[in-house]
Design a protein around this motif. Structure first.
Motif, PDB file in Angstrom:
ATOM      1  N   ASN A 119      14.985 -25.177  20.151  1.00  0.00           N
ATOM      2  CA  ASN A 119      15.046 -23.476  19.787  1.00  0.00           C
ATOM      3  C   ASN A 119      16.553 -22.269  19.244  1.00  0.00           C
ATOM      4  O   ASN A 119      16.371 -22.340  17.993  1.00  0.00           O
ATOM      5  CB  ASN A 119      14.467 -23.132  19.923  1.00  0.00           C
ATOM      6  CG  ASN A 119      12.872 -23.709  19.705  1.00  0.00           C
ATOM      7  OD1 ASN A 119      12.176 -24.644  18.760  1.00  0.00           O
ATOM      8  ND2 ASN A 119      12.075 -23.463  21.019  1.00  0.00           N
ATOM      9  N   ALA A 120      17.424 -22.716  20.249  1.00  0.00           N
ATOM     10  CA  ALA A 120      18.563 -21.819  19.670  1.00  0.00           C
ATOM     11  C   ALA A 120      19.463 -22.636  21.016  1.00  0.00           C
ATOM     12  O   ALA A 120      19.207 -22.558  22.274  1.00  0.00           O
ATOM     13  CB  ALA A 120      18.204 -20.403  20.460  1.00  0.00           C
ATOM     14  N   THR A 179      37.615 -11.651  29.527  1.00  0.00           N
ATOM     15  CA  THR A 179      37.596 -11.918  31.307  1.00  0.00           C
ATOM     16  C   THR A 179      36.350 -11.569  31.461  1.00  0.00           C
ATOM     17  O   THR A 179      35.317 -10.401  31.445  1.00  0.00           O
ATOM     18  CB  THR A 179      38.494 -11.234  31.592  1.00  0.00           C
ATOM     19  OG1 THR A 179      39.585 -11.542  31.931  1.00  0.00           O
ATOM     20  CG2 THR A 179      37.925 -11.890  33.450  1.00  0.00           C
ATOM     21  N   ALA A 180      35.569 -12.941  31.949  1.00  0.00           N
ATOM     22  CA  ALA A 180      34.253 -13.011  32.723  1.00  0.00           C
ATOM     23  C   ALA A 180      34.043 -14.507  32.816  1.00  0.00           C
ATOM     24  O   ALA A 180      34.251 -15.418  32.276  1.00  0.00           O
ATOM     25  CB  ALA A 180      33.145 -12.611  31.120  1.00  0.00           C
ATOM     26  N   VAL A 181      32.810 -14.518  33.858  1.00  0.00           N
ATOM     27  CA  VAL A 181      32.041 -16.285  33.822  1.00  0.00           C
ATOM     28  C   VAL A 181      31.156 -16.149  32.723  1.00  0.00           C
ATOM     29  O   VAL A 181      30.489 -15.328  31.754  1.00  0.00           O
ATOM     30  CB  VAL A 181      31.381 -15.916  34.112  1.00  0.00           C
ATOM     31  CG1 VAL A 181      30.464 -17.652  34.758  1.00  0.00           C
ATOM     32  CG2 VAL A 181      32.290 -16.083  36.382  1.00  0.00           C
ATOM     33  N   TYR A 182      31.628 -17.392  31.831  1.00  0.00           N
ATOM     34  CA  TYR A 182      30.788 -17.492  30.199  1.00  0.00           C
ATOM     35  C   TYR A 182      29.897 -18.570  30.690  1.00  0.00           C
ATOM     36  O   TYR A 182      29.792 -19.550  31.702  1.00  0.00           O
ATOM     37  CB  TYR A 182      31.470 -18.381  29.247  1.00  0.00           C
ATOM     38  CG  TYR A 182      32.757 -16.911  28.698  1.00  0.00           C
ATOM     39  CD1 TYR A 182      32.993 -16.417  29.663  1.00  0.00           C
ATOM     40  CD2 TYR A 182      32.538 -16.918  26.796  1.00  0.00           C
ATOM     41  CE1 TYR A 182      33.748 -14.627  28.653  1.00  0.00           C
ATOM     42  CE2 TYR A 182      33.036 -15.395  26.927  1.00  0.00           C
ATOM     43  CZ  TYR A 182      33.587 -14.418  27.665  1.00  0.00           C
ATOM     44  OH  TYR A 182      33.787 -13.848  27.272  1.00  0.00           O
ATOM     45  N   TYR A 183      28.564 -17.949  30.440  1.00  0.00           N
ATOM     46  CA  TYR A 183      27.193 -19.292  30.403  1.00  0.00           C
ATOM     47  C   TYR A 183      26.313 -19.819  29.212  1.00  0.00           C
ATOM     48  O   TYR A 183      26.332 -19.088  28.400  1.00  0.00           O
ATOM     49  CB  TYR A 183      25.883 -18.395  31.336  1.00  0.00           C
ATOM     50  CG  TYR A 183      26.487 -17.897  32.842  1.00  0.00           C
ATOM     51  CD1 TYR A 183      27.056 -16.107  33.019  1.00  0.00           C
ATOM     52  CD2 TYR A 183      26.611 -18.798  34.152  1.00  0.00           C
ATOM     53  CE1 TYR A 183      27.951 -16.060  34.503  1.00  0.00           C
ATOM     54  CE2 TYR A 183      26.861 -18.093  35.036  1.00  0.00           C
ATOM     55  CZ  TYR A 183      27.243 -16.663  35.355  1.00  0.00           C
ATOM     56  OH  TYR A 183      27.778 -16.749  36.467  1.00  0.00           O
ATOM     57  N   CYS A 184      26.837 -20.949  29.859  1.00  0.00           N
ATOM     58  CA  CYS A 184      26.018 -22.076  28.301  1.00  0.00           C
ATOM     59  C   CYS A 184      24.073 -21.529  28.933  1.00  0.00           C
ATOM     60  O   CYS A 184      23.611 -21.059  30.052  1.00  0.00           O
ATOM     61  CB  CYS A 184      26.219 -22.680  28.651  1.00  0.00           C
ATOM     62  SG  CYS A 184      25.193 -24.074  27.150  1.00  0.00           S
ATOM     63  N   TYR A 185      23.665 -21.250  27.111  1.00  0.00           N
ATOM     64  CA  TYR A 185      22.395 -21.091  26.594  1.00  0.00           C
ATOM     65  C   TYR A 185      21.591 -21.860  26.207  1.00  0.00           C
ATOM     66  O   TYR A 185      21.562 -22.442  25.201  1.00  0.00           O
ATOM     67  CB  TYR A 185      21.869 -19.724  27.088  1.00  0.00           C
ATOM     68  CG  TYR A 185      20.728 -19.091  26.261  1.00  0.00           C
ATOM     69  CD1 TYR A 185      20.900 -19.268  25.178  1.00  0.00           C
ATOM     70  CD2 TYR A 185      20.083 -19.237  27.534  1.00  0.00           C
ATOM     71  CE1 TYR A 185      19.088 -18.645  24.359  1.00  0.00           C
ATOM     72  CE2 TYR A 185      18.225 -19.014  27.213  1.00  0.00           C
ATOM     73  CZ  TYR A 185      18.137 -18.344  25.851  1.00  0.00           C
ATOM     74  OH  TYR A 185      16.445 -17.896  25.465  1.00  0.00           O
ATOM     75  N   LEU A 233       9.995 -23.273  24.697  1.00  0.00           N
ATOM     76  CA  LEU A 233       9.865 -21.874  25.386  1.00  0.00           C
ATOM     77  C   LEU A 233      10.338 -22.341  26.653  1.00  0.00           C
ATOM     78  O   LEU A 233      10.011 -20.597  27.466  1.00  0.00           O
ATOM     79  CB  LEU A 233       8.431 -21.851  25.336  1.00  0.00           C
ATOM     80  CG  LEU A 233       7.525 -22.054  24.206  1.00  0.00           C
ATOM     81  CD1 LEU A 233       6.083 -21.404  24.618  1.00  0.00           C
ATOM     82  CD2 LEU A 233       8.224 -20.714  22.910  1.00  0.00           C
ATOM     83  N   ASN A 234      10.911 -22.900  26.334  1.00  0.00           N
ATOM     84  CA  ASN A 234      12.230 -22.113  28.615  1.00  0.00           C
ATOM     85  C   ASN A 234      13.159 -21.911  28.087  1.00  0.00           C
ATOM     86  O   ASN A 234      14.062 -23.017  27.495  1.00  0.00           O
ATOM     87  CB  ASN A 234      11.937 -23.727  28.939  1.00  0.00           C
ATOM     88  CG  ASN A 234      10.078 -23.967  29.222  1.00  0.00           C
ATOM     89  OD1 ASN A 234       8.866 -23.479  29.488  1.00  0.00           O
ATOM     90  ND2 ASN A 234      10.201 -25.722  29.112  1.00  0.00           N
ATOM     91  N   ASP A 235      14.063 -21.497  29.163  1.00  0.00           N
ATOM     92  CA  ASP A 235      15.378 -20.890  29.493  1.00  0.00           C
ATOM     93  C   ASP A 235      15.932 -21.823  29.933  1.00  0.00           C
ATOM     94  O   ASP A 235      15.531 -21.864  31.156  1.00  0.00           O
ATOM     95  CB  ASP A 235      15.868 -19.115  29.564  1.00  0.00           C
ATOM     96  CG  ASP A 235      15.344 -18.623  28.709  1.00  0.00           C
ATOM     97  OD1 ASP A 235      15.013 -17.034  28.960  1.00  0.00           O
ATOM     98  OD2 ASP A 235      14.754 -18.857  27.131  1.00  0.00           O
TER      99      ASP A 235
END
Length: 115
Positions: free
Chosen positions: A32-33, A90-96, A101-103
């Protein structure tokens, strides 16, 4: 379960560019996203950009005009083109991924922008 594999982080000078990639695999019924979050040291995780199944996109204000999110539905992949990078990126980048309905979250990839 859905597995996410990220790539593309690294070290770049201010003003440079990087492209992050994330591919989803596993038990995928309906995505869904898809999007990207980031977390800098001592700060909370924040949304960077997100793209919805219907094509809607939102960005956090600090990256508008510099970052572009895109998605390849055939590959269940999402990308983040980051231009004009700043030290504050600058950061840790997380894919989502929001699957049904689950992350689901990737393991994170470090982006470091030197001044």
């Amino acid at each position: 379960q859905v597995q996410l594999v990220e790539s593309g982080g690294g070290l770049v000078q201010a003003g440079g560019s990087l492209r992050l990639s994330c591919a989803a695999s596993g038990s995928i019924f309906s995505i869904n996203a898809m999007g990207w979050f980031r977390q800098a040291p001592g700060k909370q995780r924040e949304l960077v950009a997100r793209i919805f199944n219907g094509g809607g996109i939102n960005y956090t204000d600090s990256v508008k005009g510099r970052f572009t999110i895109s998605r390849d539905n055939a590959k269940n992949a999402v990308y983040l083109q980051m231009n004009s990078l700043k030290p504050e990126d600058t950061a840790v980048y997380y894919c989502y991924v929001l699957e049904s309905l689950n992350d689901y979250w990737g393991q994170g990839t470090q982006v470091t922008v030197s001044s």
